[in-house]
Design a protein around this motif. Structure first.
Motif, short mmCIF file in Angstrom:
data_model
loop_
_atom_site.label_atom_id
_atom_site.label_comp_id
_atom_site.label_asym_id
_atom_site.label_seq_id
_atom_site.Cartn_x
_atom_site.Cartn_y
_atom_site.Cartn_z
N GLY A 186 21.10 46.43 31.63
CA GLY A 186 20.86 45.94 32.99
C GLY A 186 22.12 45.39 33.64
O GLY A 186 23.25 45.63 33.19
N SER A 187 21.93 44.65 34.72
CA SER A 187 23.04 44.04 35.45
C SER A 187 22.79 42.54 35.57
O SER A 187 21.67 42.13 35.89
N PRO A 188 23.80 41.70 35.30
CA PRO A 188 23.60 40.25 35.36
C PRO A 188 23.25 39.78 36.76
O PRO A 188 23.54 40.43 37.76
N ALA A 189 22.63 38.60 36.82
CA ALA A 189 22.28 38.00 38.10
C ALA A 189 23.54 37.63 38.87
O ALA A 189 24.54 37.23 38.28
N PRO A 190 23.53 37.77 40.19
CA PRO A 190 24.71 37.41 40.99
C PRO A 190 24.78 35.91 41.23
O PRO A 190 23.83 35.16 40.98
N THR A 191 25.91 35.48 41.77
CA THR A 191 26.12 34.06 42.07
C THR A 191 25.65 33.69 43.47
O THR A 191 25.88 32.56 43.91
N LEU A 192 25.00 34.61 44.16
CA LEU A 192 24.59 34.39 45.55
C LEU A 192 23.74 33.13 45.67
O LEU A 192 22.78 32.93 44.93
N ALA A 193 24.09 32.28 46.63
CA ALA A 193 23.31 31.07 46.94
C ALA A 193 22.91 31.12 48.41
O ALA A 193 23.74 31.40 49.28
N ALA A 194 21.64 30.88 48.68
CA ALA A 194 21.12 30.93 50.06
C ALA A 194 20.81 29.52 50.55
O ALA A 194 20.24 28.70 49.82
N THR A 195 21.19 29.24 51.80
CA THR A 195 20.92 27.95 52.43
C THR A 195 20.13 28.19 53.71
O THR A 195 20.53 29.00 54.56
N GLN A 196 19.03 27.50 53.85
CA GLN A 196 18.18 27.67 55.02
C GLN A 196 18.94 27.33 56.31
O GLN A 196 19.66 26.33 56.38
N ARG A 197 18.83 28.19 57.30
CA ARG A 197 19.45 27.93 58.59
C ARG A 197 18.78 26.74 59.26
O ARG A 197 17.57 26.55 59.17
N THR A 198 19.58 25.92 59.93
CA THR A 198 19.06 24.75 60.64
C THR A 198 18.37 25.19 61.93
O THR A 198 18.96 25.90 62.74
N LEU A 199 17.14 24.79 62.11
CA LEU A 199 16.38 25.07 63.33
C LEU A 199 16.32 26.56 63.63
O LEU A 199 16.41 26.99 64.79
N GLY A 200 16.17 27.37 62.60
CA GLY A 200 16.09 28.81 62.83
C GLY A 200 15.55 29.53 61.62
O GLY A 200 15.55 29.00 60.50
N GLY A 206 15.56 32.32 58.66
CA GLY A 206 16.57 32.97 57.84
C GLY A 206 17.44 31.99 57.06
O GLY A 206 17.23 30.77 57.08
N VAL A 207 18.43 32.55 56.41
CA VAL A 207 19.31 31.76 55.55
C VAL A 207 20.75 32.15 55.78
O VAL A 207 21.05 33.22 56.32
N TRP A 208 21.65 31.26 55.36
CA TRP A 208 23.07 31.56 55.30
C TRP A 208 23.42 31.92 53.87
O TRP A 208 22.91 31.31 52.92
N THR A 209 24.28 32.90 53.68
CA THR A 209 24.75 33.25 52.34
C THR A 209 26.26 33.41 52.35
O THR A 209 26.86 33.72 53.38
N GLY A 210 26.86 33.18 51.20
CA GLY A 210 28.31 33.35 51.07
C GLY A 210 28.63 34.55 50.20
O GLY A 210 27.83 35.48 50.07
N GLY A 211 29.80 34.53 49.60
CA GLY A 211 30.19 35.62 48.72
C GLY A 211 29.30 35.68 47.48
O GLY A 211 28.69 34.68 47.08
N SER A 212 29.22 36.85 46.91
CA SER A 212 28.36 37.03 45.74
C SER A 212 29.09 37.85 44.69
O SER A 212 29.68 38.90 44.99
N PHE A 213 29.05 37.37 43.46
CA PHE A 213 29.70 38.04 42.34
C PHE A 213 28.76 38.05 41.14
O PHE A 213 27.84 37.24 41.06
N LEU A 214 29.00 38.97 40.23
CA LEU A 214 28.19 39.00 39.02
C LEU A 214 28.54 37.84 38.11
O LEU A 214 29.71 37.46 37.98
N GLY A 215 27.52 37.28 37.46
CA GLY A 215 27.76 36.26 36.45
C GLY A 215 28.11 36.91 35.12
O GLY A 215 28.30 38.12 35.02
N GLY A 216 28.21 36.10 34.08
CA GLY A 216 28.48 36.64 32.75
C GLY A 216 27.30 37.44 32.23
O GLY A 216 26.18 37.30 32.70
N ARG A 217 27.55 38.29 31.24
CA ARG A 217 26.50 39.12 30.65
C ARG A 217 26.13 38.57 29.27
O ARG A 217 26.99 38.50 28.37
N SER A 218 24.87 38.18 29.09
CA SER A 218 24.37 37.76 27.79
C SER A 218 23.71 38.94 27.09
O SER A 218 22.88 39.64 27.69
#
Length: 275
Positions: free
Chosen positions: A29-43, A45-57
């Motif tokens: 499979g593929s490891p989970a990404p580091t993507l973090a979502a933050t709820q938009r203020t008074l709107g 949807g969400v804001w997201t930043g860069g996303s990268f793969l985490g380590g593989r177990s």
């Protein structure tokens, strides 16, 4: 599967022991990404930043069976030694497809005695870099130039002898994800640069950077390091820091310098990479 120098899934006739792979979880499979979502203020949807793969177990388990109790015990010890605390290479082979990852032990190596000649075992390892890699690829070029050719006047019959250097290196990433790249410059030269043609990203150094014949400079794109003779940092001399990777497909890097003497060259090294 091979980890270090130990083949798991095979029999060692000389040692009189078989170390067999049962289950292998986390490799396909593929490891989970580091993507973090933050709820938009008074709107919505969400804001997201860069996303990268985490380590593989990767969890592995299997059996050890020896021709006698001593062979079984020796196989047990070899297994524990192979799944080391230090970084080691784990290799999976499927037909002609060979892919490798650098792993280290993450948790217990659990070994349970079933009989005096048979043990079950399980272990977990982690790959800090989650990508699987193919064989290393390397190619070199000199600075773009041409010499020789036809001189006028000439007599018939004539022959044309010329030497052309493109100043480019092309390598193909047959995988599915971008792979790290290392570039080496060999002198004599000053102010070297390398441009990734597909993205126009360039790493360049000031003309104050001078390499004599026999000296070299290593640019480690993934680690963002520039090392003279492979050890001493020269990052302070960077004028452009646009690091590049080997994207899936064909990639070309273009060699540039402020000045270059005979024998100056650039070597690019990378590998195919998969999630």
């Amino acid at each position: 599967m091979t980890i270090g120098d130990l083949v798991i899934s095979g029999r060692d006739d000389e040692a009189g022991v078989s170390i067999v792979l049962g289950d292998l979880d986390g490799a396909a499979g593929s490891p989970a990404p580091t993507l973090a979502a933050t709820q938009r203020t008074l709107g919505h949807g969400v804001w997201t930043g860069g996303s990268f793969l985490g380590g593989r177990s990767i969890a592995v388990s299997g059996w050890i069976h020896g021709d006698d109790p001593e062979a079984a015990a020796a196989g047990r010890d070899r297994l524990k030694s192979a799944i080391t605390l230090d970084r080691t290479e784990l290799v999976l082979v499927d037909g002609t497809d060979r892919r490798a990852s650098t792993v280290r032990r993450d948790g217990e190596v659990i070994i349970t005695r079933i009989t005096d000649r048979t043990f079950s075992w399980s272990a977990q390892v982690i790959a800090e870099d989650p990508r699987w890699y193919g064989a290393e690829q390397e190619r070199s070029t000199e600075v773009a130039s041409s010499s020789g050719g036809l001189a006028v006047p000439f007599t018939v019959p004539f022959s044309i002898a010329s030497t052309v250097s493109s100043g480019e290196v092309s390598l193909t990433n047959d995988g599915t994800i971008a792979a790290p790249v290392t570039v080496r410059f060999d002198g004599p030269l000053t102010g070297p640069s390398v441009r990734h043609a597909q993205t126009d990203r360039t790493v360049a150094l000031s003309s104050a950077l001078s390499l004599a014949e026999g000296e070299h400079l290593v640019v480690q794109m993934d680690d963002r390091q520039v090392l003279a003779q492979g050890t001493a940092s020269r990052s302070r001399l960077l004028t452009r820091r646009e690091w590049s990777e080997a994207l899936p497909g064909r990639n070309t890097w273009v060699f540039g310098t402020a000045t270059a003497g005979p024998g100056a060259r650039m070597t690019v090294t990378t590998r195919s990479a998969w999630e």
